[in-house]
Write a protein that holds these residues in place. Structure first.
Motif, PDB file in Angstrom:
ATOM      1  N   ALA A 699       0.849  -1.187   0.000  1.00  0.00           N
ATOM      2  CA  ALA A 699       0.000   0.000   0.000  1.00  0.00           C
ATOM      3  C   ALA A 699       0.888   1.242   0.000  1.00  0.00           C
ATOM      4  O   ALA A 699       2.111   1.168   0.169  1.00  0.00           O
ATOM      5  CB  ALA A 699      -0.919  -0.015   1.213  1.00  0.00           C
ATOM      6  N   LYS A 700       0.264   2.403  -0.219  1.00  0.00           N
ATOM      7  CA  LYS A 700       1.046   3.639  -0.299  1.00  0.00           C
ATOM      8  C   LYS A 700       1.666   4.005   1.040  1.00  0.00           C
ATOM      9  O   LYS A 700       2.718   4.647   1.088  1.00  0.00           O
ATOM     10  CB  LYS A 700       0.154   4.770  -0.808  1.00  0.00           C
ATOM     11  N   LYS A 701       1.034   3.616   2.128  1.00  0.00           N
ATOM     12  CA  LYS A 701       1.589   3.882   3.458  1.00  0.00           C
ATOM     13  C   LYS A 701       0.936   2.945   4.456  1.00  0.00           C
ATOM     14  O   LYS A 701      -0.133   2.378   4.198  1.00  0.00           O
ATOM     15  CB  LYS A 701       1.372   5.337   3.855  1.00  0.00           C
ATOM     16  N   PRO A 702       1.564   2.728   5.614  1.00  0.00           N
ATOM     17  CA  PRO A 702       0.989   1.832   6.624  1.00  0.00           C
ATOM     18  C   PRO A 702      -0.280   2.422   7.238  1.00  0.00           C
ATOM     19  O   PRO A 702      -0.472   3.640   7.261  1.00  0.00           O
ATOM     20  CB  PRO A 702       2.102   1.704   7.664  1.00  0.00           C
ATOM     21  N   GLU A 703      -1.107   1.516   7.728  1.00  0.00           N
ATOM     22  CA  GLU A 703      -2.261   1.890   8.539  1.00  0.00           C
ATOM     23  C   GLU A 703      -2.197   1.091   9.829  1.00  0.00           C
ATOM     24  O   GLU A 703      -1.981  -0.130   9.795  1.00  0.00           O
ATOM     25  CB  GLU A 703      -3.576   1.590   7.796  1.00  0.00           C
ATOM     26  N   ASN A 704      -2.352   1.768  10.956  1.00  0.00           N
ATOM     27  CA  ASN A 704      -2.240   1.119  12.269  1.00  0.00           C
ATOM     28  C   ASN A 704      -0.910   0.368  12.381  1.00  0.00           C
ATOM     29  O   ASN A 704      -0.862  -0.782  12.849  1.00  0.00           O
ATOM     30  CB  ASN A 704      -3.417   0.170  12.499  1.00  0.00           C
ATOM     31  N   LYS A 705       0.152   1.013  11.890  1.00  0.00           N
ATOM     32  CA  LYS A 705       1.514   0.501  11.963  1.00  0.00           C
ATOM     33  C   LYS A 705       1.709  -0.791  11.165  1.00  0.00           C
ATOM     34  O   LYS A 705       2.641  -1.545  11.400  1.00  0.00           O
ATOM     35  CB  LYS A 705       1.921   0.270  13.423  1.00  0.00           C
ATOM     36  N   LYS A 785      -7.323   6.731  -7.943  1.00  0.00           N
ATOM     37  CA  LYS A 785      -5.879   6.969  -8.081  1.00  0.00           C
ATOM     38  C   LYS A 785      -5.329   7.903  -7.010  1.00  0.00           C
ATOM     39  O   LYS A 785      -4.153   7.834  -6.658  1.00  0.00           O
ATOM     40  CB  LYS A 785      -5.576   7.527  -9.478  1.00  0.00           C
ATOM     41  N   LYS A 786      -6.170   8.783  -6.470  1.00  0.00           N
ATOM     42  CA  LYS A 786      -5.696   9.724  -5.456  1.00  0.00           C
ATOM     43  C   LYS A 786      -5.936   9.223  -4.028  1.00  0.00           C
ATOM     44  O   LYS A 786      -5.803   9.975  -3.072  1.00  0.00           O
ATOM     45  CB  LYS A 786      -6.390  11.073  -5.648  1.00  0.00           C
ATOM     46  N   HIS A 787      -6.309   7.948  -3.918  1.00  0.00           N
ATOM     47  CA  HIS A 787      -6.530   7.396  -2.576  1.00  0.00           C
ATOM     48  C   HIS A 787      -5.218   7.462  -1.789  1.00  0.00           C
ATOM     49  O   HIS A 787      -4.156   7.089  -2.307  1.00  0.00           O
ATOM     50  CB  HIS A 787      -7.020   5.951  -2.666  1.00  0.00           C
ATOM     51  N   PRO A 788      -5.271   7.926  -0.552  1.00  0.00           N
ATOM     52  CA  PRO A 788      -4.022   8.115   0.201  1.00  0.00           C
ATOM     53  C   PRO A 788      -3.316   6.820   0.571  1.00  0.00           C
ATOM     54  O   PRO A 788      -2.123   6.822   0.871  1.00  0.00           O
ATOM     55  CB  PRO A 788      -4.489   8.867   1.455  1.00  0.00           C
ATOM     56  N   VAL A 789      -4.034   5.682   0.565  1.00  0.00           N
ATOM     57  CA  VAL A 789      -3.444   4.421   1.042  1.00  0.00           C
ATOM     58  C   VAL A 789      -3.506   3.326  -0.020  1.00  0.00           C
ATOM     59  O   VAL A 789      -2.505   2.685  -0.339  1.00  0.00           O
ATOM     60  CB  VAL A 789      -4.144   3.935   2.333  1.00  0.00           C
ATOM     61  N   ASN A 790      -4.672   3.083  -0.597  1.00  0.00           N
ATOM     62  CA  ASN A 790      -4.893   1.894  -1.420  1.00  0.00           C
ATOM     63  C   ASN A 790      -4.264   2.001  -2.805  1.00  0.00           C
ATOM     64  O   ASN A 790      -4.078   3.093  -3.344  1.00  0.00           O
ATOM     65  CB  ASN A 790      -6.392   1.630  -1.567  1.00  0.00           C
ATOM     66  N   VAL A 791      -3.967   0.831  -3.378  1.00  0.00           N
ATOM     67  CA  VAL A 791      -3.398   0.736  -4.725  1.00  0.00           C
ATOM     68  C   VAL A 791      -4.191  -0.287  -5.533  1.00  0.00           C
ATOM     69  O   VAL A 791      -4.907  -1.124  -4.975  1.00  0.00           O
ATOM     70  CB  VAL A 791      -1.914   0.312  -4.677  1.00  0.00           C
ATOM     71  N   ASP A 792      -4.061  -0.227  -6.868  1.00  0.00           N
ATOM     72  CA  ASP A 792      -4.660  -1.263  -7.717  1.00  0.00           C
ATOM     73  C   ASP A 792      -3.995  -2.602  -7.401  1.00  0.00           C
ATOM     74  O   ASP A 792      -2.793  -2.668  -7.106  1.00  0.00           O
ATOM     75  CB  ASP A 792      -4.434  -0.946  -9.193  1.00  0.00           C
TER      76      ASP A 792
END
Length: 898
Positions: A699-705, A785-792
């Motif tokens: 993902a673009k960045k971690p969530e909940n570490k 595409k501009k979702h801060p976390v998710n990717v295709d």
């Protein structure tokens, strides 16, 4: 339609499945009165478990039938049905649903049937009775009426009965009940036939229902078929007058066939590759052999291009037929589907032949289209194609459509055929394709009459259904109905004019108005309303066809109003009405509604009749999506649903693995937490030379570490063919040594190489098929595409039926050799909806949790919930070794086992 459960008598000695649901009786009663069949399906069931659970009533109704009532009796409380205008019914349903007092009855389409399914959650000890009534007109095909009843009780019934009565005032020529349920039931069906009545009965005992002497499952699972025909004495047909309506049955015989001008238009796009094309070629060779010397014909095959075997019609001489067979044999499917251009080319050839005077004035012209998919090249808008073809044909000839398989838009084929004086039929894309194609062709291969006109005295007859017909084919029947003034009429006369092979025919029929009264009133099984119902049935179907062809919106609205009024007056469910089922207090409501999209259902849900039911009913998933969703609750372990509904291995989301175990019919799931860039081996089979690997992306960045990972790339290596396929979220690439071809996800198309087929559906999925041995599906998940976390990312679905060798391994491949799994000691978990249990597998004792995973094959946004037992710690103890053992260096690497 009120019924009571109090007359069941003793309900002991029921054979119950693990769910402790007993089927006390399963009855089908059908009465055919002059081609009109009234059918009732009734099931009486009891919940003998010590807990509340869901009881399902799931039956199939012929697509041409109209449902007229449904009742449900729960411990003496009767739910009865009424027909309402669709928006009013949905409004009442929505109001009840908001109070948690409503559920839907799923109506969905299959091949020739429509599913009618309801699900009720009932307390322990509950007796429940379901009863569905529907009516249909039995049509004559190939010189026989065929009445088909779906009989699928799903479990052993203490009392099982199928009872069919036939009442035909014309007289019955013969009755036959082929052993359509299988040799298991040979000799059980009994037939008694009189001059004008017949009785067919099928009553297997519980022992006869069993699949084997010690089996607890039923062998009754299929269609019960009755075939018959009537006597015919006059060429002008049979007039039946009763209760203010008349019905005219017209099926002349002993006529010479008219010559025909026929164009076969065959889809040869990539999706026809394999068995479908092989069976189509076999059928076409047989069909070409049946052309008569007086016939003219030609062939068109199309993919993204259109090719003509001959640019004009040729006589069906032995040499021309042989040349056409050789041409058919050379077809190799590939490319897209240009239906519009293919049909316009066919109509051009027929119109040109007509304009040049090359057609016999007494001949019949027709086009037969064979296709398995939607248009992907050229004109794609279905309404535009429909309009183009209609304008080109100009009511001069007929279009018949054969839709092969499940993916075809059958509704479109049906509309375009009906628009142009033809009919459509959907057939299975399997070993029976050739036989089904030949059977369909035989229905239209013998035109006997054209330009048929029915005439009745205008002063005595009104509201006549369609009175003119383009063609009459041998072995079929034309039915006309209307209202008649019987008070001032002693006799009714009909005059039929038509063009035959050698002359214009005039056929007359005269009938006494009182002729039927005595016979009908003496028979207690005969339907006294059969003439009215047949008239309503024909009128509604005719108006539905007229609505499809209405040139203006205003005319379409007027026809819709007429259909709605007919539906309400005659108590039948049409596309503009819905059925409400209510308890006596009218505070518990169910809705039976036709699906807007024929491949989807409406209003799923479970009516909860338990004492402390939650406010919102549990959601159900209709069966045609090949997934079964079970409402979550704490309950003793059950086997998963049947193989046909959940038999798929899948890896999807971040990444969640679901393994289906066919022998125990269970879903076992686990997650793998690894790092972006790592490649996991899913299948490694040295026996067949097949490898499937997936590369992780983050993902673009971690969530909940925690950084979620997904499959961003999936590689397939078919060593024995030397082929590699790489699927990413951007492209699909096939490599064969130095040869390479790439499609993007914005394409819809097919690639075929060395008997490997890659089918791409735009922005949806890719299917890889290797002969008849194996197949794989890869789903594309697009995110904003501009979702801060998710990717295709990608998901992969692998049927357990794939022919992998015993040497197969990998995170999925190892389960070709299914391990013994024993799950016991169920107990409450941390939350009520997630009970825990002990699972013994491969010598390990694991604590597992009951939960849900998603199947995204039919809903790529929200997915469909599928129950499974979840194994913690990245599947440790369920998979061989540790998940790190399945890491491989390259996208096409075989797994190296210790």
């Amino acid at each position: 339609f009120q019924r009571s459960t109090s007359d069941w008598g003793y309900v002991g000695d029921l054979v119950e499945d693990d769910d402790k649901i007993g089927l006390y009786s399963y009855k089908v009663q059908s009465t055919i009165t002059s081609r009109l069949a009234n059918t009732m399906i009734q099931a009486k069931m009891v919940n003998n478990a010590k807990r509340s659970q869901h009881i399902v009533f799931d039956v199939q109704v012929p697509k041409g039938a109209f449902i007229d009532s449904f009742t449900m009796d729960v411990n003496g409380i009767t739910f009865t049905s009424s027909i309402r205008e669709k928006s009013e019914a949905r409004r009442m349903y929505s109001q009840a649903k908001a109070k948690g007092k409503a559920a839907g009855i799923v109506r969905s389409n299959t091949m020739d049937m429509e599913n009618f399914k309801t699900e009720v959650n009932v307390p322990p000890g509950t007796k429940i009775q379901f009863e569905l009534h529907y009516q249909e007109m039995i049509r004559r095909k190939l010189s026989s009426y065929e009445h088909t009843i779906s009989v699928k009780p799903g479990r052993l019934a203490k009392h099982m009965e199928v009872d069919v009565r036939i009442i035909e005032p014309q007289g019955i020529r013969y009755v036959h009940a082929p052993n359509s349920l299988g040799d298991h039931f040979d000799g059980i069906t009994t037939i008694s036939k009189g001059e004008k009545k017949a009785h067919v009965s099928f009553k297997p005992t519980m022992a006869q229902q069993r699949k084997c002497p010690t089996c607890s499952s039923t062998a009754v699972d299929g269609n019960f078929v009755v075939q018959y025909d009537v006597n015919r004495e006059t060429t002008g047909g049979e007039l039946e007058i009763f209760n203010g309506y008349f019905v005219h049955f017209f099926a002349p015989e002993n006529l010479d066939p008219l010559p025909k001008n026929i164009l076969f238009v065959i889809d040869v796009s990539g999706s026809m590759w394999g068995l479908k094309m092989k069976q189509t070629i076999e059928a076409m060779k047989a069909i070409l052999s049946e052309l008569r010397a007086a016939d003219q014909f030609s062939l068109i095959d199309f993919n993204h291009n259109v090719r003509c075997w001959r640019d004009n019609l040729v006589s069906a001489t032995p040499s021309q037929v042989e040349d056409a067979k050789k041409y058919i044999q050379t077809i190799h499917p590939n490319g897209g589907t240009n239906i519009n251009e293919a049909l316009l080319r066919a109509t051009f050839i027929l119109n040109e032949a007509q304009n040049l005077g090359m057609l016999d004035p007494n001949s019949v012209s027709m086009i037969v289209l064979v296709s398995d998919g939607d248009p992907t090249v050229g004109e794609l808008k279905l309404t535009t194609i429909q309009k183009n073809v209609k304008q080109s044909i100009k009511d001069e000839f007929s279009l018949f459509c054969l839709g092969i398989g499940f993916d075809v838009d059958y509704d479109f084929l049906q509309r375009i055929a009906t628009d142009n004086r033809g009919m459509a039929q959907r057939i299975f894309g399997n070993q029976e394709t050739s036989a089904q194609m030949k059977k369909f062709y035989n229905q239209v291969s013998t035109p006997l009459l054209k330009k048929i006109q029915f005439n009745y005295p205008q002063e005595s007859v009104s509201d006549v259904t369609q009175s003119s017909f383009h063609n009459y084919f041998g072995g079929s029947e034309i039915i006309v109905a209307g209202k008649v003034d019987t008070e001032n009429l002693q006799h009714l006369e009909s005059i039929v004019t038509a063009t035959a092979a050698n002359a214009e025919l005039v056929m007359e029929t005269l009938r006494d108005v009182e002729e039927l009264d005595g016979f009908m009133k003496k028979d207690r099984y005969a339907d006294p309303e059969f003439t009215r119902k047949l008239w309503a049935y024909l009128t509604v179907n005719q108006m539905l066809a007229e609505r499809n062809m209405a040139p203006t919106a205003a005319l379409k609205r007027n026809i819709t109003k007429s259909i709605l009024q007919m539906s309400l007056d005659h108590h039948i469910v049409t596309p503009f009405t819905a059925m409400l089922i209510e308890n006596p207090e009218k505070d518990e409501i169910m809705l039976a509604d036709q699906p807007k999209d024929p491949r989807r259902g409406c209003c799923p849900g479970t009516l909860d009749l338990t004492p402390n039911a939650p406010n919102a009913p549990s959601s159900g998933i209709p069966p045609w999506v090949n997934i079964t969703a079970v409402p979550v609750s704490f309950m003793p372990e059950q086997a998963a649903s049947s193989v046909s509904t959940v038999s798929i291995n899948r890896v999807d989301n971040d990444p969640h693995f679901t393994i289906y175990l066919p022998k125990s019919q269970r879903n076992i799931c686990f997650n793998i937490d690894s790092e972006p860039g790592k490649i996991l081996n899913l299948v490694s089979d040295p026996g067949t030379g097949v490898v499937v690997n997936g590369q992780l992306i983050g993902a673009k960045k971690p969530e909940n570490k925690k950084l979620s990972t997904y499959f961003g790339k999936i590689g397939f290596y078919f060593k024995n063919k030397g082929l590699k396929v790489e699927i990413s979220t951007e492209t699909i690439t096939l490599k064969d040594g130095s040869y390479s071809i790439t499609l993007s996800w914005s394409d819809t198309g097919h690639i075929i190489r060395k008997q490997l087929l890659i089918s791409v559906k735009k922005e949806r999925n890719v299917t890889i098929t290797v002969g008849e041995e194996m197949s794989f599906m890869v789903l594309l998940h697009r995110v904003w595409k501009k979702h801060p976390v998710n990717v295709d990312f990608l998901g992969i679905y692998i049927p357990p039926e794939n022919h992998l060798s015993p040497a197969a391994h990998g995170l999925i491949g190892q389960f070709v050799n299914e391990p013994d799994v024993y799950i016991h000691n169920q107990r409450p978990g941390q939350t009520p909806e997630k009970p825990q249990a002990t699972m013994e597998v491969k010598g390990n004792k694991l604590t597992v949790t009951r939960g849900l995973q998603k199947d995204y094959r039919t809903d790529r946004v929200f997915g469909t919930d599928v129950q499974c037992w979840f194994v913690h710690n990245s599947g440790k103890g369920f998979i061989d070794g540790h998940y790190r053992d399945y890491l491989v260096p390259h996208l096409y690497s075989f797994l190296k086992r210790p």
